[in-house]
Design an enzyme around this catalytic site. Structure first.
Site, PDB file in Angstrom:
ATOM      1  N   HIS A  36       0.825  -1.215   0.000  1.00  0.00           N
ATOM      2  CA  HIS A  36       0.000   0.000   0.000  1.00  0.00           C
ATOM      3  C   HIS A  36       0.855   1.259   0.000  1.00  0.00           C
ATOM      4  O   HIS A  36       2.061   1.220   0.184  1.00  0.00           O
ATOM      5  CB  HIS A  36      -0.976  -0.008   1.173  1.00  0.00           C
ATOM      6  CG  HIS A  36      -0.331   0.062   2.528  1.00  0.00           C
ATOM      7  ND1 HIS A  36       0.152   1.235   3.066  1.00  0.00           N
ATOM      8  CD2 HIS A  36      -0.107  -0.898   3.456  1.00  0.00           C
ATOM      9  CE1 HIS A  36       0.649   0.989   4.264  1.00  0.00           C
ATOM     10  NE2 HIS A  36       0.510  -0.297   4.529  1.00  0.00           N
ATOM     11  N   CYS A  58       2.993  -4.870   6.667  1.00  0.00           N
ATOM     12  CA  CYS A  58       2.635  -4.469   5.311  1.00  0.00           C
ATOM     13  C   CYS A  58       3.861  -3.924   4.579  1.00  0.00           C
ATOM     14  O   CYS A  58       4.825  -3.481   5.191  1.00  0.00           O
ATOM     15  CB  CYS A  58       1.531  -3.417   5.328  1.00  0.00           C
ATOM     16  SG  CYS A  58      -0.084  -4.087   5.746  1.00  0.00           S
TER      17      CYS A  58
END
Length: 197
Positions: free
Chosen positions: A156, A172
């Site tokens: 992301h 992440c």
């Protein structure tokens, strides 16, 4: 009244002259991400939004077919495999100590300006997190998100470009908003994602 005006004028002059004598360390600001005092101009430069690691096409010998995403967490780089032994290389932020992982999955979903629901374990660690945060510039997932298999992890964006090249996330893989938007346009749902630790 004239004495008051004179006093204010003298006070202003004193404050202005003090500004030219203040030592250089006064131009430093506290960066909570690095837990250090830093030069204000360096912080201002970092916050402009560009990645400290330039995106570029590189030679890349790989057993993976074009369209595969390979994350090398030790290098803090993401490679999008291309034709003819090349790859598009991006700088990334990865999981900090205790949150590093590896595995092979597929991209199962893509989202523009995604909303964010922090996992229960994260909300336990950070109790003041909201149960849900709508998408937008202040959302930690940034401009785009690529969801990785059935994991809680995503590739992301971030509005904290200085975190690129660092091990700072809860697992992440983060890119600048500019780089994740570029990657988003190139990667399809179903693409293979290989995370090496």
């Amino acid at each position: 009244m004239t004495r008051l005006k004179a006093f204010i004028a003298i006070l202003c002059a004193a404050l202005l002259s003090l500004g030219t004598v203040v030592p250089a360390h006064a131009a430093r600001v506290y960066n909570p991400d690095s837990n250090q005092w830093e030069d204000a101009s360096a912080v201002a430069t970092r916050s402009r939004g560009g990645s400290p690691i330039r995106r570029e096409v590189v030679e890349y010998a790989s057993k993976y077919k074009p369209g595969t995403v390979v994350v090398e967490t030790g290098e803090r780089r993401l490679y999008l495999v291309m034709e003819d032994g090349k790859a598009l290389k991006y700088g990334v932020g990865v999981g900090r100590d205790g949150f590093a992982w590896s595995g092979t999955h597929r991209i199962t979903r893509k989202a523009e300006w995604p909303g964010w629901t922090p996992p229960a374990a994260m909300r336990k660690r950070v109790p003041d997190l909201p149960a849900y945060m709508p998408g937008g510039p202040d959302n930690p997932l940034g401009a785009r998100a690529l969801y990785i298999g059935s994991t809680l992890y995503r590739i992301h964006g971030t509005s904290e470009p200085w975190s690129i090249g660092q091990a700072v996330s809860s697992g992440c893989i983060r890119l600048t908003n500019e780089d994740v938007t570029d990657l988003y346009e190139r990667v399809t749902v179903g693409a293979l994602v290989v995370v090496n630790h």
